[in-house]
Structure formats: C-alpha cells, structure tokens
Design a protein around this motif. Structure first.
Motif, PDB file in Angstrom:
ATOM      1  N   ALA A 120      14.737  32.296 -12.396  1.00 22.95           N
ATOM      2  CA  ALA A 120      15.337  31.133 -11.724  1.00 22.95           C
ATOM      3  C   ALA A 120      14.303  30.010 -11.595  1.00 22.95           C
ATOM      4  O   ALA A 120      14.615  28.828 -11.755  1.00 22.95           O
ATOM      5  CB  ALA A 120      15.862  31.527 -10.350  1.00 22.95           C
ATOM      6  N   TYR A 121      13.045  30.380 -11.373  1.00 25.67           N
ATOM      7  CA  TYR A 121      11.959  29.387 -11.293  1.00 25.67           C
ATOM      8  C   TYR A 121      11.801  28.706 -12.651  1.00 25.67           C
ATOM      9  O   TYR A 121      11.729  27.472 -12.730  1.00 25.67           O
ATOM     10  CB  TYR A 121      10.670  30.090 -10.868  1.00 25.67           C
ATOM     11  N   LEU A 122      11.789  29.501 -13.731  1.00 23.91           N
ATOM     12  CA  LEU A 122      11.679  28.929 -15.089  1.00 23.91           C
ATOM     13  C   LEU A 122      12.825  27.947 -15.339  1.00 23.91           C
ATOM     14  O   LEU A 122      12.616  26.827 -15.819  1.00 23.91           O
ATOM     15  CB  LEU A 122      11.747  30.039 -16.149  1.00 23.91           C
ATOM     16  N   HIS A 123      14.046  28.364 -15.001  1.00 23.10           N
ATOM     17  CA  HIS A 123      15.214  27.497 -15.243  1.00 23.10           C
ATOM     18  C   HIS A 123      15.117  26.245 -14.386  1.00 23.10           C
ATOM     19  O   HIS A 123      15.479  25.152 -14.839  1.00 23.10           O
ATOM     20  CB  HIS A 123      16.512  28.247 -14.940  1.00 23.10           C
ATOM     21  N   HIS A 124      14.577  26.379 -13.177  1.00 19.62           N
ATOM     22  CA  HIS A 124      14.420  25.227 -12.270  1.00 19.62           C
ATOM     23  C   HIS A 124      13.492  24.193 -12.917  1.00 19.62           C
ATOM     24  O   HIS A 124      13.688  22.988 -12.770  1.00 19.62           O
ATOM     25  CB  HIS A 124      13.841  25.711 -10.942  1.00 19.62           C
ATOM     26  N   LEU A 125      12.493  24.685 -13.695  1.00 19.94           N
ATOM     27  CA  LEU A 125      11.553  23.785 -14.390  1.00 19.94           C
ATOM     28  C   LEU A 125      12.147  23.286 -15.698  1.00 19.94           C
ATOM     29  O   LEU A 125      11.524  22.511 -16.411  1.00 19.94           O
ATOM     30  CB  LEU A 125      10.219  24.494 -14.674  1.00 19.94           C
ATOM     31  N   GLY A 126      13.342  23.812 -16.069  1.00 19.05           N
ATOM     32  CA  GLY A 126      13.963  23.371 -17.326  1.00 19.05           C
ATOM     33  C   GLY A 126      13.603  24.256 -18.506  1.00 19.05           C
ATOM     34  O   GLY A 126      13.915  23.922 -19.651  1.00 19.05           O
ATOM     35  N   TYR A 127      12.934  25.390 -18.269  1.00 19.52           N
ATOM     36  CA  TYR A 127      12.607  26.325 -19.364  1.00 19.52           C
ATOM     37  C   TYR A 127      13.643  27.442 -19.425  1.00 19.52           C
ATOM     38  O   TYR A 127      14.286  27.764 -18.445  1.00 19.52           O
ATOM     39  CB  TYR A 127      11.243  26.998 -19.120  1.00 19.52           C
ATOM     40  N   ALA A 128      13.785  28.047 -20.628  1.00 18.24           N
ATOM     41  CA  ALA A 128      14.492  29.325 -20.753  1.00 18.24           C
ATOM     42  C   ALA A 128      13.493  30.273 -21.411  1.00 18.24           C
ATOM     43  O   ALA A 128      12.724  29.845 -22.287  1.00 18.24           O
ATOM     44  CB  ALA A 128      15.733  29.154 -21.627  1.00 18.24           C
ATOM     45  N   HIS A 129      13.447  31.538 -20.975  1.00 11.87           N
ATOM     46  CA  HIS A 129      12.454  32.473 -21.542  1.00 11.87           C
ATOM     47  C   HIS A 129      12.877  32.891 -22.949  1.00 11.87           C
ATOM     48  O   HIS A 129      12.089  32.862 -23.893  1.00 11.87           O
ATOM     49  CB  HIS A 129      12.319  33.697 -20.642  1.00 11.87           C
ATOM     50  N   ARG A 130      14.134  33.348 -23.074  1.00 13.39           N
ATOM     51  CA  ARG A 130      14.789  33.665 -24.348  1.00 13.39           C
ATOM     52  C   ARG A 130      14.308  34.943 -25.007  1.00 13.39           C
ATOM     53  O   ARG A 130      14.708  35.263 -26.118  1.00 13.39           O
ATOM     54  CB  ARG A 130      14.666  32.489 -25.331  1.00 13.39           C
ATOM     55  N   ASP A 131      13.431  35.684 -24.354  1.00  9.46           N
ATOM     56  CA  ASP A 131      13.054  36.987 -24.930  1.00  9.46           C
ATOM     57  C   ASP A 131      12.857  38.005 -23.818  1.00  9.46           C
ATOM     58  O   ASP A 131      11.899  38.770 -23.811  1.00  9.46           O
ATOM     59  CB  ASP A 131      11.772  36.831 -25.767  1.00  9.46           C
ATOM     60  N   LEU A 132      13.792  38.003 -22.850  1.00  7.06           N
ATOM     61  CA  LEU A 132      13.656  38.882 -21.684  1.00  7.06           C
ATOM     62  C   LEU A 132      13.986  40.320 -22.076  1.00  7.06           C
ATOM     63  O   LEU A 132      15.060  40.588 -22.616  1.00  7.06           O
ATOM     64  CB  LEU A 132      14.606  38.428 -20.566  1.00  7.06           C
ATOM     65  N   LYS A 133      13.031  41.232 -21.821  1.00  9.55           N
ATOM     66  CA  LYS A 133      13.250  42.670 -22.064  1.00  9.55           C
ATOM     67  C   LYS A 133      12.178  43.431 -21.288  1.00  9.55           C
ATOM     68  O   LYS A 133      11.140  42.837 -20.956  1.00  9.55           O
ATOM     69  CB  LYS A 133      13.174  42.961 -23.571  1.00  9.55           C
ATOM     70  N   PRO A 134      12.394  44.710 -20.992  1.00  7.31           N
ATOM     71  CA  PRO A 134      11.432  45.438 -20.148  1.00  7.31           C
ATOM     72  C   PRO A 134      10.024  45.507 -20.752  1.00  7.31           C
ATOM     73  O   PRO A 134       9.065  45.721 -20.025  1.00  7.31           O
ATOM     74  CB  PRO A 134      12.056  46.826 -20.025  1.00  7.31           C
ATOM     75  N   GLU A 135       9.911  45.308 -22.067  1.00  3.81           N
ATOM     76  CA  GLU A 135       8.554  45.275 -22.666  1.00  3.81           C
ATOM     77  C   GLU A 135       7.804  44.023 -22.226  1.00  3.81           C
ATOM     78  O   GLU A 135       6.586  43.975 -22.267  1.00  3.81           O
ATOM     79  CB  GLU A 135       8.613  45.270 -24.196  1.00  3.81           C
ATOM     80  N   ASN A 136       8.575  42.993 -21.853  1.00  2.40           N
ATOM     81  CA  ASN A 136       7.946  41.726 -21.446  1.00  2.40           C
ATOM     82  C   ASN A 136       7.834  41.591 -19.945  1.00  2.40           C
ATOM     83  O   ASN A 136       7.697  40.482 -19.432  1.00  2.40           O
ATOM     84  CB  ASN A 136       8.773  40.549 -21.992  1.00  2.40           C
TER      85      ASN A 136
END
Ligand SMILES: Cn1cc(Br)cc1C(=O)Nc1[nH]nc2c1CN(C(=O)N[C@H](CN1CCCC1)c1ccccc1)C21CC1
Length: 346
Positions: A120-136
């Motif tokens: 939510a913090y990333l999105h608030h800054l206008g970023y998307a992570h786009r590779d969310l997975k438990p390895e990350n």
C-alpha cells in the motif's frame, strides 16, 4: 573473487543468493561491524537487464519503509554495480512456509498485514511491485517481513512499458492480465499476487499450479482454485475478492487496509501503511557520533549527508540510525588511520 572497490569498506563473506543476473553476498560494514547484503552485478552480463537495475536503484532511493529492505549504498565501477542492502537473517518467507507446512490464520494475518502495509505504501508513492511472491519476502532478525526485488517495479502512471517477467521464475503468482500479455498493468496486479500469497500462507500450497505451463495458464485465466474444507468463511471471502480474474472486479488495496478479515486482531485496527520514519530523516545523535569520528562539525557533515549520494557515509549513517532505533550504542570502529593518528597523539 576479490572486489578491490569494496576493500576497507566491507568484508565479503558467503554467498546467500544467486539469481539470473546477480549474486548476493553477506558482508560486514567495517566502520560499524553491522551485517549487510551486497547484490553484485557484472555490467557485461547485465545486457538489456541494465535498465531494470537502474529502475530498482532509483525506486529504492525514494523508498523508506519498515517492511521494505533498505538500500544503503550504491557502488558503480567500470565492470560492476554493487548494491549494499539491509541484511535479513531469517531468509525467505517461502522457506518459512515450507518448513511449517502452513501457517495458522492468526500468523498468516500478522504476515499479510505487513506485506499489505509495504505494498500500500508503494502504491501510495505511485509504484507497483509487479513481482510479488514469497521468494521476494524476507524475514529480518525480529521475524518482521521485508519486501525485496524491485527490478520489475514501475510507476504505472508513468506508463512504463511493462517487460513481462520472462526471466523471473514461475508465473504462479502472475495475474490473468499479465498472462494475456496486456501491455500496461498496475496496482491491481499486485492485489492478485497478494491473494496468491495469502492462499499460500494459509494452505501451504499454491491456488494455481500445474506441471504444464499451458494448463497453469488456463487455471489462472479461469481463476478456478480449490478451497480446503477447513478454510474459514472470512479467509475464503477475502481471497475470492483478491483472485478476481477481471481486474476491475478485484478488491482495491484501500479496501484491503480496512477489511474485516485483516482487522480481526485483538486491537481490531486497520493496517497503517505509513512509514514509521520520514525518508532521509535527520538524527543529531547519529550525526554527532559520525562527525566526531570524521573530524567534521555536525553541520559540515549533515550538509554532505543530506545530499543522499548513497555512498559509504550514507550507509554508515543509515546503519547507525537502525542501531539507535534498536537502542544499541552508536559505536564506530576506529579505522587504520585514526588508530595510527591516536597512537601518535599519546
Ligand atoms: C536466503 N537467506 C538465508 C539467510 Br540466513 C539470509 C538469506 C537472505 O537472502 N538474506 C538477504 N538479506 N538481504 C537480502 C537477502 C537476499 N537479497 C536478495 O535480493 N535476494 C534476491 C532473491 N530473489 C528471490 C527470487 C529471485 C532472487 C536475489 C536477487 C538477485 C540475485 C540473488 C538473489 C537481499 C539483498 C536484498
């Protein structure tokens, strides 16, 4: 392999990760004795991945959050790029889930709230992570979660071309719109991936999985997955709202922050995504500890630090700031020069 550019600054230790175009080594920051992780990339082998590395570095320089692995220093030489990053001794969340088979609803909720806060913090800054997975997602020494690997993150508002994560492992966490190769996708894709991760936390296996990649794609595009009989109604409901094939029908991240399942903690609090500190905060105790050591006045030192060049001083400052937050003494090991200088004084 000796990296002369790190000498005197870091003592390199074992390799703790190796991925496509980079390797991560554990290291000791000489001046503070603190452990760090150094991501080492050979420019020659980076090739077309170089822009991704620059993207990750620029993103991390603007990000400071309690559930995102902190960038401390960037060293660029003619042949290599080194990223000095916060060290998490708990390893990957994926291994934690596998070890435990699956986590209970309460522990899953505690972890999910931390991931949600970071995203939510990333999105608030206008970023998307786009590779969310438990390895990350890594575990730090206090069993808190830290998000890593921002090589694919983008500011969707910037309309950045989305490189489909071809070179990034399995697409088990990829949303239907990503599978379809849709050009632009943003924050709603992260919500899908978080749904997959929450399912993995609660069940210990993936909602969409298959030996054949085509069958896996079909399952994702159909959005059909099994709900174990023991899964609570609340868990089923929140996962269903995140694993909606239609991005438009997917729950918004703002609604997740205040979702009844997410709030089912004794305090019944919504998730607060705000960082617990300001970016590039000024701390007089740390400045004083460093200025004594460097023979500068606090003002001279702060005027240098406040340029945020992500050099060795930036790393020393941020590591001491972390130590202070943990109530540890702000000590700096004397360097060769100061040791000799002091011995001459006697
Ligand atoms: C696995 N493990 C076990 C222990 Br004990 C500590 C760790 C560990 O990885 N600690 C750790 N602290 N800080 C970091 C790491 C790993 N790490 C990473 O950035 N690790 C990622 C892991 N990715 C997951 C999917 C593909 C690669 C990585 C990226 C490129 C090359 C190698 C590794 C950082 C620097 C941010």
């Amino acid at each position: 392999m000796k990296y002369i550019d790190l000498r005197n600054q870091y003592i390199l230790e074992r390799t703790i990760g190796s991925g496509g175009f980079a390797k991560v080594k554990l290291a000791t920051h000489v001046l503070t004795g603190e452990k760090v992780a150094i991501k080492i990339m050979k420019k020659a082998t980076l090739g077309e991945d170089l822009p991704r590395v620059k993207l990750e570095i620029d993103a991390l320089k603007n990000i400071s959050h309690q559930h995102i692995c902190k960038l401390f220093q960037v060293i660029e030489t003619s042949s290599h790029i080194f990223m000095v990053i916060e060290y998490c001794p708990g390893g990957e969340l994926l291994d934690h889930i596998v070890e435990r088979q699956k986590l209970g609803e309460r522990e899953s909720r505690i972890f999910f709230r931390q991931i949600l806060s970071a995203v939510a913090y990333l999105h608030h800054l206008g970023y998307a992570h786009r590779d969310l997975k438990p390895e990350n997602v890594l575990l730090d020494k206090n069993q808190k979660l830290k998000l890593i690997d921002f090589g694919l993150c983008a500011k969707p508002e910037g309309g950045l071309e989305s490189q489909l994560q071809t070179s990034c492992g399995s697409p088990n966490y990829a949303a239907p719109e990503v599978i379809k190769g849709k050009q632009y996708y943003g924050s709603e894709t992260d919500v899908w991936s978080m749904g997959v991760m929450l399912y993995a936390l609660l069940c210990g296996y993936l909602p969409f999985d298959s030996e054949s990649i085509d069958q896996l794609y079909d399952k994702i595009l159909n959005g059909k997955y099994s709900e174990p009989t023991w899964m609570s109604a609340g868990s089923r409901q929140i996962i269903r709202s995140m694993l909606q094939v239609e991005p438009g029908k997917r729950i918004k991240i703002q609604d997740l922050l205040d979702h009844s399942w997410v709030k089912r903690t004794p305090e019944d609090r919504p998730v607060n995504f705000r960082p617990d500190h300001v970016l590039h905060e000024k701390d007089d105790d740390v400045i004083r500890a460093m200025s004594d050591h460097k023979g500068l006045t606090p003002n001279e030192l702060w005027s240098q630090l406040n340029e945020w060049n992500y050099n060795y001083d930036t790393c020393t400052y941020l590591l001491l700031l972390t130590r202070k937050k943990q109530g540890l003494p702000l000590r700096l090991n004397p360097t060769e020069f100061t040791r000799k200088y002091r011995s001459r004084q006697q």
